[in-house]
Design an enzyme around this catalytic site. Structure first.
Site, short mmCIF file in Angstrom:
data_model
loop_
_atom_site.label_atom_id
_atom_site.label_comp_id
_atom_site.label_asym_id
_atom_site.label_seq_id
_atom_site.Cartn_x
_atom_site.Cartn_y
_atom_site.Cartn_z
N LYS A 248 0.83 -1.21 0.00
CA LYS A 248 0.00 0.00 0.00
C LYS A 248 0.86 1.26 0.00
O LYS A 248 0.38 2.35 -0.31
CB LYS A 248 -0.95 0.00 1.21
N HIS A 273 -1.79 -3.42 -4.73
CA HIS A 273 -0.95 -3.42 -3.53
C HIS A 273 -0.39 -4.82 -3.24
O HIS A 273 0.68 -4.96 -2.67
CB HIS A 273 -1.69 -2.85 -2.30
FE FE2 Z 1 -4.46 -6.19 1.59
#
Ligand code: FE2
Ligand code: FE2
Length: 405
Positions: A248, A273
């Site tokens: 992320k 991500h």
């Molecule tokens: Fe995740």
């Protein structure tokens, strides 16, 4: 010509150097020192700064009376200042061994005194004592080995000169082994601390708390253990699960922190991500990071093949991915997020059950539900407080000088 005792010592030295777990090592050192001197009891203190830390003790008398487990509970670690008044402190400061035939006969005007408090409390009679400084290769004191009551048959006798000689040689080998084990522990804890801090950094951008990854780590370990995975594999899952969302860090704020629903294009970016995380963690030789890569890549896969990024099905999904998937979803449902309050236990369980077989692996869900008491204990232990939600965001109230310390 080596005496039997010194031959034995060589073998012990080799054995000691193969133990890297500090607690196990200290226990082994004490056991061997007791054998070399026929001592009934013994303790090891380690020097940390200007303190002596009581680390471990063994006592045949207490083990017989209470068993090992209870004895260890009673004699927990404690610390004391290094001063010449205590016997262990005296040895630590002078770096000279003390061989005391009978503690009752220590003259009043000596700098050190015998403290009978523990003897009185636990109905034990300390008579003879052999206390040896543990010096490392640079002749620096790292600890004190204290042996109590040498036995000849059932009779308590003084420790002999031979005992003192052999234990002195032994303790310098032990000191080197302790230093190596401590170094290994320091490196290990720095390594794992870094993993948690970096993972927390990724989670903070997502407005999640550092406790989220701690809970997920513990939940994952509980599932792994109760599934019957080995202790080592369960530990590896514990240490690799905090990095599940490390990718992320590569998702733009506009998407990561967008309130409300994502467009299909934004959702596709968000789903990346998993791949970014795996890219960050690729090409490593460390087992824990290899597992972390698998977890990062596969924690959003679903059993029916509708997950992402690879749309893996059933057993194509690695077990660590399946475990963390369940732990992560459970945590999202059962804890407060900035957009929602925690769901009730009934609602959480019913949502998980809806995912049985299509989202989650049936066996893993089954094990999870039967471990719910253990899971709840962790949930309470690492529950989020209000301040946990904006720990990084609230820069204005931080005394920056504090960070210098
Ligand atoms: Fe995740
Ligand atoms: Fe997560």
């Amino acid at each position: 010509m080596l005496t039997d005792g010194f031959k034995e010592l060589l073998n012990i030295g080799i054995a000691l150097s193969s133990v890297h777990d500090l607690d196990k090592l200290l226990d082994m050192i004490l056991t061997e020192a007791q054998k070399l001197t026929s001592a009934d009891s013994g303790s090891i203190y380690l020097v940390e700064g200007d303190k002596l830390i009581f680390k471990t003790s063994r006592s045949n008398t207490y083990f017989k009376r209470w068993g090992e487990k209870k004895t260890r509970e009673i004699f927990k670690s404690f610390e004391m200042p290094i001063t010449k008044q205590s016997i262990a402190g005296y040895v630590a400061l002078t770096c000279q061994p003390l061989n005391i035939p009978d503690v009752q006969t220590i003259p009043q005007d000596f700098e050190f005194h015998y403290n009978p408090t523990l003897d009185k409390k636990y109905d034990y009679k300390t008579v003879s004592m052999l206390v040896i400084p543990m010096l490392n290769r640079d002749e620096k004191i790292i600890g004190v080995l204290q042996l109590i009551n040498s036995l000849s048959g059932n009779k308590i006798v003084p420790f002999t000169d031979e005992h003192q000689k052999i234990t002195t040689s032994f303790s310098s080998q032990a000191a080197v082994a302790i230093q190596n084990a401590k170094l290994t522990e320091d490196l290990k804890s720095a390594h794992f601390d870094t993993i948690f801090r970096l993972s927390a950094a990724a989670e903070y951008r997502d407005k999640e708390t550092g406790n989220h990854i701690k809970r997920v780590s513990h939940y994952s370990k509980i599932i792994a253990e109760n599934l019957g995975l080995s202790q080592q594999d369960s530990e590896l899952i514990f240490w690799s699960s905090p990095m599940h969302d490390i990718g992320k860090l590569g998702i733009p704020d506009a998407i990561l922190q967008k309130p409300g629903k994502l467009t299909p294009e934004e959702r596709a970016v968000m789903e990346q991500h998993t791949v970014i995380g795996a890219m960050v963690l690729k090409d490593t030789t460390a087992d824990v990071l290899k597992k972390s890569r698998i977890v990062a890549l596969t924690h959003h896969e679903k059993m029916d093949g509708t997950g992402y990024p690879l749309k893996l099905k059933g057993n194509e999904i690695p077990i660590e991915g399946k475990i963390v998937a369940l732990a992560d979803v459970y945590d999202a449902l059962s804890s407060k997020r900035c957009y929602k309050e925690p769901f009730s236990d009934e609602k959480v369980i019913s949502i998980l059950k809806e995912g049985n077989g299509n989202h989650f692996d049936e066996k893993i869900l089954d094990v999870f539900l039967s471990s719910i008491n253990e899971i709840n204990t962790i949930r309470e232990k690492y529950s989020d407080k209000e301040e946990d939600f904006d720990k990084f965001a609230d820069f204005k109230n931080i005394n920056i000088l504090e960070l210098l310390k």
